[in-house]
Design an enzyme around this catalytic site. Structure first.
Site: not given
Length: 477
Positions: A118, A148, A224
């Site tokens: 993402h 992911d 992230s």
């Protein structure tokens, strides 16, 4: 009263762990008092110095094209006659650049970097910045949307790159100390400390395949793709998500385990996609009532209740009513954990399942294979004067089910899309409905539906399966 805790003492650049059990009365009496400043130094600095250079900032640019159109073009009346894309043909097109920021970890001397999908999804340009301010354009090697994880590569033209080695996430214990390294809110590289708060968190809702590490080390937007690091300098996982009401850290963060990251890196095919094994069996978590009926002292494992015909699990001897307790010695607590354990193994290898049967525990070896691509999807849009007009349907196969990220897969004809303003939409068909029969005739393939749709019926009785429930539609013309 006594105080106990773990102190990290730095001596000559080496980090050591010592148990501090300090008696208040002893300190007051002047005994066991540190004799130098070095003895009371508490620091993660040597560990950070070793690992932080391998954590990079990732900047992406995405060009977004938009057209300025009148809201009138979004009216269902116009879309019914001119199509859902009506309006995109009109209006002035403009472009805008959308920037985003995340983190990544260099895991290979060849410039291989792992991050979250993402972070880079849809990006037209990916730029990597190291802590020493070197900058590189990154090439996308491959992605695995189900976990992911994305893999990038930079060309350092022979210059040495710092790396963090992947650890064995199956050896982690709740309570282990960890550091989270990343670039939260774009303020610059930041290090936060905490512990492993939980393991095998499957109901996080971040990815389709996951058994996440939970940590209380502060993780915020921008973290992230950064590293969760253990005290021996290895990577425990990739920081992926937080539980938050306001976008800030509440002490509940989640990371993709290093063992799954390793699998993604090693499993990327030539097309940049991961090829993973498929068991072909489904079940439910063992509740306390089921556990009691099976003679278990606590709820554990997955109760098998469904198979894809002739799948690897069925051929290996797995049966309905079996309870899968372990995969290669690793316990499984629910279907998502079972899916994670199988997905982290290689195609062509064997999975040893520990199962419970009425006569005791047994071990079964299952040869792991990819999800079958048969039958061919034969994806078709139905038109004409019939109740199916507006449906896009396909023959379901395990491979298609994996692509659609379905939990359970059943043979037959499945609805993929329902076009707005069509007879099928008016009858409230939904994507993932499975067609069972029409006027008493069973539906087993897309070709069956095409044939039935050409019929001159004045009345249609259609049976569908929706999430395990049988529904009947009676349509008169």
């Amino acid at each position: 009263m006594r105080l106990s805790g773990y102190l990290w003492f730095v001596r000559s650049g080496i980090v050591g762990l010592a148990m501090a059990s300090i008696g208040i009365s002893s300190v007051a009496a002047g005994t066991d008092v540190p004799q130098s400043r070095e003895q009371i130094s508490l620091s993660y600095a040597p560990l950070v110095e070793q690992t932080a250079p391998a954590v990079v900032n990732i900047y992406t640019k995405t060009i977004v094209k938009q057209r300025r159109v009148s809201p009138l073009f979004n009216d269902p009346f116009f879309q019914r006659f001119f199509g859902e894309d009506f309006g995109l043909q009109f209006g002035q097109q403009k472009q805008r650049v959308q920037n985003s920021l995340g983190s990544g970890v260099i895991v290979g001397r060849d410039g291989m970097i792992v991050t979250n999908n993402h972070v880079i999804e849809g990006a037209d340009q990916i730029r990597v910045v190291l802590t020493d301010r070197r900058e590189f354009d990154a090439e996308l090697v491959g992605v695995d949307e189900q976990t992911d994880i994305a893999v990038l590569r930079i060309d350092s033209e022979g210059a040495e790159l710092p790396i963090i080695e992947l650890g064995d996430s199956d050896q982690l214990l709740v309570g282990d100390l960890v550091l989270a390294i990343g670039n939260p809110f774009g303020v610059g590289q930041t290090v936060t400390s905490g512990i492993i708060s939980g393991l095998a968190r499957t109901h996080v809702g971040v990815a389709d395949i996951g058994s996440f590490i939970q940590t209380d080390a502060a993780i915020n937007p921008g973290n992230s793709g950064g590293a969760l690091v253990t005290m021996d300098g290895h990577m425990a996982g990739i920081n992926t998500a937080i539980f938050s009401n306001n976008g800030g850290s509440l002490g509940i963060g989640f990371a993709v385990p290093a063992n799954m990251v390793r699998f993604v890196i090693e499993g990327l095919g030539a097309d940049g996609r991961v090829v993973r094994p498929w068991l072909g069996a489904w079940g439910q978590a063992v509740s306390s009532d089921i556990a009691e009926s099976l003679g278990l002292d606590r709820p554990e494992g997955v109760l098998v209740n469904e198979f894809w015909p002739d799948a690897a699990a069925e051929r290996a001897g797995l049966k309905r009513g079996d309870v899968i307790l372990e995969v290669n010695g690793n316990p499984v607590s629910d279907p998502l954990e079972l899916k994670f354990r199988i997905a982290s193994l290689r195609v062509g290898s064997d999975a040893t399942l520990t199962i419970l049967r009425p006569d005791g525990r047994e071990m079964i070896a299952v040869a792991l294979e990819t999800a079958p691509t048969e039958p061919s999807p034969d994806t078709t849009q139905i038109n004409g004067n019939n109740p199916f007009a507006g449906l896009t349907i396909a023959n379901m196969s395990p491979a298609l089910g994996e692509e659609l990220k379905l939990g359970r897969i059943n043979p037959g004809v499945t609805v993929l899309k329902v076009s707005r303003g069509t007879p099928a939409a008016q009858l409230r068909f939904r994507p993932m409905d499975r067609l069972i029969s029409v006027n008493g005739t069973g539906v087993t393939s897309v070709d069956d539906v095409r044939t039935l749709a050409r019929g001159k019926n004045t009345q249609w009785e259609i049976v569908i399966d929706r999430g395990g429930r049988r529904l009947s539609l009676v349509v008169g013309q």
